[in-house]
Design an enzyme around this catalytic site. Structure first.
Site, PDB file in Angstrom:
ATOM      1  CD  GLU A 147      36.200  39.547  13.517  1.00 30.03           C
ATOM      2  OE1 GLU A 147      35.999  41.026  12.547  1.00 30.03           O
ATOM      3  OE2 GLU A 147      37.479  39.594  12.359  1.00 30.03           O
ATOM      4  CE  LYS A 188      40.669  40.422  10.693  1.00 30.73           C
ATOM      5  NZ  LYS A 188      39.146  40.989  11.021  1.00 30.73           N
ATOM      6  CG  HIS A 216      32.119  44.740  14.827  1.00 30.23           C
ATOM      7  ND1 HIS A 216      32.275  43.502  14.600  1.00 30.23           N
ATOM      8  CD2 HIS A 216      32.949  44.784  15.819  1.00 30.23           C
ATOM      9  CE1 HIS A 216      32.900  42.993  14.575  1.00 30.23           C
ATOM     10  NE2 HIS A 216      33.875  43.435  16.007  1.00 30.23           N
TER      11      HIS A 216
END
Length: 446
Positions: free
Chosen positions: A87, A283, A396
């Site tokens: 990720e 998470k 992100h």
């Protein structure tokens, strides 16, 4: 009528044979797919055999990035932490948090317990009072019969800590349980625990069948399961950071340290109140934890299952982390069960896992617990810092730009130009696609 997509004896085929059957039956371009799958085989045949031995029916290797987050100060010791994750922004966020707290005292961590759990589940129709009356005799015999398995672990300072006989007939008729706790030292201990439990089951069967206190109707027992539990609430580690609120500094948009601390604590509080938020919040913690657990050859699935169960121990799923401001001090901490090992299993078999542990200074299982918990806390801090300031997408998506460019088949030159162009702009699939189309059209007209 036979179905070409079913097969008998697949496991007996060679690796090439497995791929050939798969590509011919499930892919539009079998020759291309076969070449691609084989291209990821390790060039060193010995290493490939080692990798093939980790699982079954292997046909290729699935690649994941192996990254490093430097500058982690944990209990005054500095680490460069290995992380395996696909990720975007996770490793960068962990490294950013590490640097932020390096200048504010670093992370503090402590192991609160190392107990691991195993259970023998069984059905028995006898008088529970009789079994309870001789339970100490049974426990002694269980330890004696398992001695051949536990001796070496005991020499290292571990072994069986406690054995408990539990009557659960109020939940399920005839259902009983032997619950044992273990210290497995620097090994994760799954195979050790399961071997001991299977020996316990044999002893229990003999004990009930032969003890004089039981009548004929009480001598039959049905062993249901002999297996470790991945819920280990007493294999617990705590990681924390703290500093004066004023030392937090200023944040984007001119946000003050006081405002940041207030919003940060409110965000953590929301994750204690709302399970929808708590799930995403936790998470993020596991983004950091799993990445280190995988890098060191540990079982991230067991760690996650345990952590999520622990998060729901009150009966409501909640945040694993906590935050407060008291007397001008900002505090942020995390308590989580982590059953980890640094010897045995993949920790020694997988060459990269071995390098990961060496990078960390060949830690004990306890030290690794503290490192992993600290990375989880760092990841959580980074996510919350973004959420209460600029928003999560700004950073992100900037990190995700490379993946978007790859998705659209951008060249290296296009990638370099795109990174400059999007430095002060919003990154999205649409904006990148439109930029690429415009840039390519412009280049064709030059």
């Amino acid at each position: 009528m036979s179905d070409k997509k079913t097969i008998t004896g697949f496991s007996k085929l060679s690796k090439r044979g497995k791929i050939k059957w798969l590509v011919e039956n499930f892919f539009k371009d079998p020759e291309h797919v076969m070449r691609e799958l084989m291209s990821y085989w390790h060039h060193d045949e010995e290493k490939q055999r080692l990798l093939d031995g980790f699982s079954e029916n292997t046909i290729s290797n699935f690649m994941l990035p192996f990254g490093v987050a430097p500058n982690f100060s944990i209990n005054g010791k500095t680490y460069a932490v290995p992380m395996v994750i696909e990720e975007s922004s996770v490793v960068a966020a962990a490294a950013s948090s590490a640097k932020f707290w390096l200048e504010r005292g670093g992370f503090q961590a402590e192991v609160l317990g190392v107990k691991k759990v195993g259970q023998v589940h069984f059905n028995w129709k006898g008088d529970a009072r009789k079994l309870d009356a001789i339970s100490e005799e049974l426990k002694t015999l269980l330890r004696q019969d398992a001695a051949s398995i536990t001796t070496k672990m005991e020499e290292r300072g571990g072994g069986i800590l406690d054995i408990e006989l539990i009557n659960l007939t109020h939940l399920e008729p005839t259902y009983f349980q032997l619950k044992a706790t273990f210290d497995t030292c620097d090994s994760m201990g799954a195979n050790f625990i399961n071997s001991v439990l299977e020996e316990f089951a044999k002893t229990l069967d003999r004990f009930l069948a032969t003890h004089f206190i039981f009548n004929d109707d009480e001598r039959d027992v049905t062993i249901l399961l002999s297996i470790l539990s991945n819920y280990t609430p007493e294999c617990l580690v705590r990681a924390s950071v703290e500093c004066p609120v004023a030392a937090l500094g200023e944040f984007p948009g001119g946000m003050s340290a006081v405002t940041f601390a207030q919003k940060f604590c409110a965000a953590v509080r929301i994750a204690h109140l709302d399970p929808h938020r708590a799930t995403t919040h936790n998470k993020g913690i596991f983004n950091g934890i799993d990445a280190v657990v995988i890098a060191t050859g540990n079982d991230f699935r067991a760690v996650e299952a345990c952590g999520h169960t622990f998060a729901a121990r009150s009966g409501r799923y909640q945040s694993l982390s906590h935050a407060s401001v008291e007397d001008g001090i900002f505090r942020f901490w995390l308590g989580i069960p982590l059953a980890l090992g640094t010897v045995g299993g993949l920790t020694k078999l997988h060459p990269i896992a071995g390098y990961s542990l060496e990078m960390l200074g060949n830690p004990s299982a306890r030290e690794l617990m503290m490192i992993v918990a600290s990375v989880g806390l760092a990841q959580n801090f980074a996510a919350l810092r973004s959420l209460v300031t600029t928003g999560i997408q700004a950073g992100h998506m900037k990190m995700h730009l490379a993946n978007i460019l790859a998705h659209f088949g951008a060249t290296e030159e296009e990638g370099t130009t795109a990174r400059v162009y999007f430095e002060d702009k919003t990154v999205s699939f649409t904006s990148v696609r439109e930029w690429l189309e415009a840039n390519r059209e412009k280049m064709t007209t030059l």
